[in-house]
Design an enzyme around this catalytic site. Structure first.
Site, PDB file in Angstrom:
ATOM      1  CE  LYS A 291     -50.557 -49.873 -46.044  1.00 19.96           C
ATOM      2  NZ  LYS A 291     -51.559 -50.408 -47.173  1.00 19.96           N
ATOM      3  CG  ASP A 296     -55.944 -46.916 -47.025  1.00 18.85           C
ATOM      4  OD1 ASP A 296     -56.096 -45.992 -47.935  1.00 18.85           O
ATOM      5  OD2 ASP A 296     -55.787 -48.184 -47.399  1.00 18.85           O
ATOM      6  CE  LYS A 303     -58.875 -48.900 -48.038  1.00 19.95           C
ATOM      7  NZ  LYS A 303     -58.843 -50.131 -49.219  1.00 19.95           N
ATOM      8  CG  ASP A 314     -53.646 -50.109 -44.372  1.00 21.86           C
ATOM      9  OD1 ASP A 314     -53.249 -51.194 -44.232  1.00 21.86           O
ATOM     10  OD2 ASP A 314     -53.705 -49.026 -45.368  1.00 21.86           O
ATOM     11  CG  ASP A 373     -57.648 -47.915 -51.510  1.00 23.28           C
ATOM     12  OD1 ASP A 373     -57.046 -47.510 -50.553  1.00 23.28           O
ATOM     13  OD2 ASP A 373     -58.701 -48.742 -51.727  1.00 23.28           O
ATOM     14  CD  GLU A 375     -52.808 -47.188 -48.862  1.00 24.63           C
ATOM     15  OE1 GLU A 375     -53.317 -47.394 -49.767  1.00 24.63           O
ATOM     16  OE2 GLU A 375     -52.612 -47.908 -47.932  1.00 24.63           O
ATOM     17  NE  ARG A 377     -49.634 -51.481 -54.578  1.00 25.16           N
ATOM     18  CZ  ARG A 377     -50.430 -52.374 -55.316  1.00 25.16           C
ATOM     19  NH1 ARG A 377     -50.206 -52.605 -56.596  1.00 25.16           N
ATOM     20  NH2 ARG A 377     -51.569 -52.956 -54.805  1.00 25.16           N
TER      21      ARG A 377
HETATM   22  N1  BES Z   1     -54.980 -51.476 -46.816  1.00 24.16           N
HETATM   23  C1  BES Z   1     -55.375 -51.826 -48.010  1.00 24.16           C
HETATM   24  C2  BES Z   1     -55.396 -53.428 -48.150  1.00 24.16           C
HETATM   25  C3  BES Z   1     -56.553 -53.983 -47.360  1.00 24.16           C
HETATM   26  C4  BES Z   1     -57.759 -54.028 -47.655  1.00 24.16           C
HETATM   27  C5  BES Z   1     -55.987 -54.781 -46.073  1.00 24.16           C
HETATM   28  C6  BES Z   1     -58.729 -54.622 -46.952  1.00 24.16           C
HETATM   29  C7  BES Z   1     -56.950 -55.547 -45.393  1.00 24.16           C
HETATM   30  C8  BES Z   1     -58.255 -55.654 -45.864  1.00 24.16           C
HETATM   31  C9  BES Z   1     -54.554 -51.416 -49.256  1.00 24.16           C
HETATM   32  O1  BES Z   1     -53.928 -49.850 -48.981  1.00 24.16           O
HETATM   33  C10 BES Z   1     -55.382 -51.253 -50.378  1.00 24.16           C
HETATM   34  O2  BES Z   1     -56.454 -50.469 -50.512  1.00 24.16           O
HETATM   35  N2  BES Z   1     -55.378 -52.153 -51.574  1.00 24.16           N
HETATM   36  C11 BES Z   1     -56.046 -52.144 -52.590  1.00 24.16           C
HETATM   37  C12 BES Z   1     -55.152 -52.121 -53.992  1.00 24.16           C
HETATM   38  C13 BES Z   1     -55.690 -52.250 -55.222  1.00 24.16           C
HETATM   39  C14 BES Z   1     -56.463 -50.372 -55.260  1.00 24.16           C
HETATM   40  C15 BES Z   1     -55.026 -52.144 -56.337  1.00 24.16           C
HETATM   41  C16 BES Z   1     -57.006 -53.230 -52.535  1.00 24.16           C
HETATM   42  O3  BES Z   1     -56.480 -54.366 -51.966  1.00 24.16           O
HETATM   43  O4  BES Z   1     -58.139 -53.106 -52.872  1.00 24.16           O
HETATM   44 ZN    ZN Z   2     -53.546 -49.451 -47.224  1.00 27.64          ZN
HETATM   45 MN    MN Z   3     -55.100 -48.616 -49.659  1.00 29.19          MN
END
Ligand code: BES
Ligand code: ZN
Ligand code: MN
Length: 516
Positions: A291, A296, A303, A314, A373, A375, A377
């Site tokens: 990835k 992000d 966020k 990210d 968010d 994204e 996947r």
């Molecule tokens: N890059 C983030 C995941 C992440 C968050 C990694 C904090 C490390 C620390 C990912 O893209 C994300 O934002 N995931 C969301 C998914 C949710 C919206 C289903 C998450 O984990 O909040």
């Molecule tokens: Zn992300």
């Molecule tokens: Mn995200």
């Protein structure tokens, strides 16, 4: 600027030769059982005890050394020492715990790196310019992973982002360390294994340094194009084949999910394919998919502001693919390995994807994007469809995918998801040997229900329960044609707080897996 400490292999030396080396610090690791009988020391420890007029046995009797892993004692030389043939300026004794054990379980593995790093910290804290580290009880497999880990940990402690990229501070504060050279020696007759372990440790470390640099670089420098250029440079240096596709080509491939993520950004997306052909042309490759979200923001599902800078990390999955490629290129691994990186920014804008938008992925499956968010996947699912063309032996994707994985496993283990027990076992074992561990998580189809959408084939989120599992379940819908594992490195790829910085994980895990 490269950090200038070098690691050399001294080779098989008798204990006399080790003692007569003029060196800043002689490091000797000993097993805790010696403490039970300080009067009857054996081997190198006995010779050193004689040369120091019994200082070692006395320290043991007085309790200055105990049998826990990492207990250590630093002795400064006296004139008497050199008369007795001990030419080191300092002698550092480090206890390995009860016995020298290979990393069969996570626990013994942790002991393992504990005494190695405690010894290393103690050497680096001295003014010694060089050190000779002796592996006395060196045996094939455990000795090998000890030596490999020692090199890794030494390079780890000497990694300083500021020294490698001095232009970000107008007054550079990080000085290069006094220690310029660490030599490894063993008393074993054949040092071929040790030489191999050191070469592997160095290759892994060099790969980790690249992964850390890419992670730590600011997101206005480390853009998708920067990752593309890094891949091209690696290809030139190590003889890989490389392709870097731009927006037009990504459109032609009909990667609708990937395009939905990049559409709010001005910075152009890239799709990187980098190939190491170390095996026969007919051998099915192992494919690593990383990835590469270089920043992000969350997109329209923005966020919160606090700590958002850390979303420059990210792209650590992508960085670990490049770091792993560098390591196997340096080692000239005799296998075919392909690295694939979808990379872009996730930005809000008037052009950005809205929650509720429906897109068609490269596989033809449609996705209702309920949260912009989620994204990672979306860019990964198209890359996972793309790699079908390689008829891979296995595909491993590496992603900072979910905050839920951080909640589940913290910074200790990366999350491992796979329906294939053999692949999962291979990764679990490689993790234990490299001290870059993974924890297996479920992937039951029962969780798939959470991804139901009223309007498309699936939604891109599955609610808060089991968030890291539903993210993996989403990816599973795109990987049915081959053997696949997913690594969620959201908790392990970087550290927050005062020691903020990329860790270089899971490069050691991946290289160990590929070497096995
Ligand atoms: N890059 C983030 C995941 C992440 C968050 C990694 C904090 C490390 C620390 C990912 O893209 C994300 O934002 N995931 C969301 C998914 C949710 C919206 C289903 C998450 O984990 O909040
Ligand atoms: Zn992300
Ligand atoms: Mn995200």
């Amino acid at each position: 600027m490269e950090c200038s400490t070098k690691v050399f292999v001294e080779g098989a030396l008798g204990s006399k030769a080790q003692m007569s080396q003029p060196v800043g610090c002689l490091v000797v690791a000993f097993a805790g059982r010696h403490l039970k009988n300080p009067k009857k020391l054996t081997g190198l420890l006995a010779s050193l005890n004689t040369a120091t007029h019994g200082a070692i046995a006395k320290a043991m009797e007085h309790g200055d050394l105990d049998s826990h892993a990492g207990s250590h004692l630093l002795l400064n030389s006296t004139d008497a020492w050199s008369k007795l043939g001990l030419k080191a300026e300092r002698l550092l004794l480090v206890c390995t715990g009860e016995d020298l054990k290979p990393a069969k379980s996570t626990k013994t593995g942790q002991e393992f790196s504990k005494w190695l790093s405690s010894g290393l910290k103690a050497v680096i804290a001295t003014p010694a310019k060089d050190a000779l580290w002796v592996f006395e009880e060196f045996s094939a497999k455990d000795g090998l992973s000890q030596a490999r880990l020692l090199v890794q940990l030494a390079k780890e402690q000497l990694y300083k982002f500021g020294a490698r990229h001095p232009s970000f501070k107008t007054k550079p504060v990080e000085k290069s360390p006094k220690l310029k050279k660490i030599s490894l020696a063993s008393t074993a007759k054949n040092n071929k294994d040790l030489q191999k372990a050191v070469a592997e440790g160095l290759a892994i470390s060099n790969g980790m340094d690249l992964t850390k640099d890419l992670g730590n670089l600011p997101p206005n420098i480390c853009t998708p194009s920067y990752l593309g250029q890094t891949a091209k440079k690696l290809a030139k240096d190590f003889g890989f084949k490389v392709e870097v596709l731009g927006r037009k080509e990504i459109e032609a491939l009909k990667m609708g999910a990937f395009l939905a993520v990049t559409q709010g950004a001005v910075t152009p997306p890239q799709f990187i394919v980098i190939r190491h052909q170390g095996g026969a042309a007919k051998d099915a490759p192992i494919v690593l998919v990383g990835k590469g979200i270089t920043f992000d923001t969350g997109g329209i599902s923005l966020k919160p502001g606090e700590g958002m800078d850390e979303m420059k990390y990210d792209m650590c999955g992508a960085a670990s693919v490049l770091g792993t490629m560098r390591a196997i290129g340096e080692l000239k691994l005799k296998k075919n390995v392909i690295g694939v990186i979808p990379t872009c920014e996730n930005m809000p804008s008037a052009h950005a994807t809205r929650p509720g938008d429906i897109v068609t992925s490269m596989s033809g499956q449609t996705i209702e994007i309920l949260n912009t968010d989620a994204e990672g996947r979306l860019i990964l699912c198209d890359a996972l469809t793309y790699v079908e063309r390689f008829k891979p032996a296995a595909v491993i994707d590496i992603a900072t995918l979910t905050g839920a994985c951080v909640i589940a496993l913290g910074g200790v283990h990366s999350g491992l998801f796979s329906d294939d027990d053999e692949l999962a076992e291979g990764l679990l074992t490689a993790g234990k040997y490299s001290q870059d561990t993974v924890w297996r998580m479920p992937l039951d189809t029962a969780y798939q229900d959470q991804l139901k959408s009223n309007f498309a084939d699936m939604a891109n989120i599955g609610g808060r329960p089991a968030g890291s599992v539903t993210a993996a379940c989403f990816l599973a819908r795109y990987t049915e044609k081959y053997t696949w594992a997913h690594l969620d490195i959201a908790g392990t790829a970087w550290k927050s707080g005062a020691a903020k910085g990329a860790t270089g994980r899971p490069v050691p895990l991946l290289v160990n897996y590929l070497l096995a």
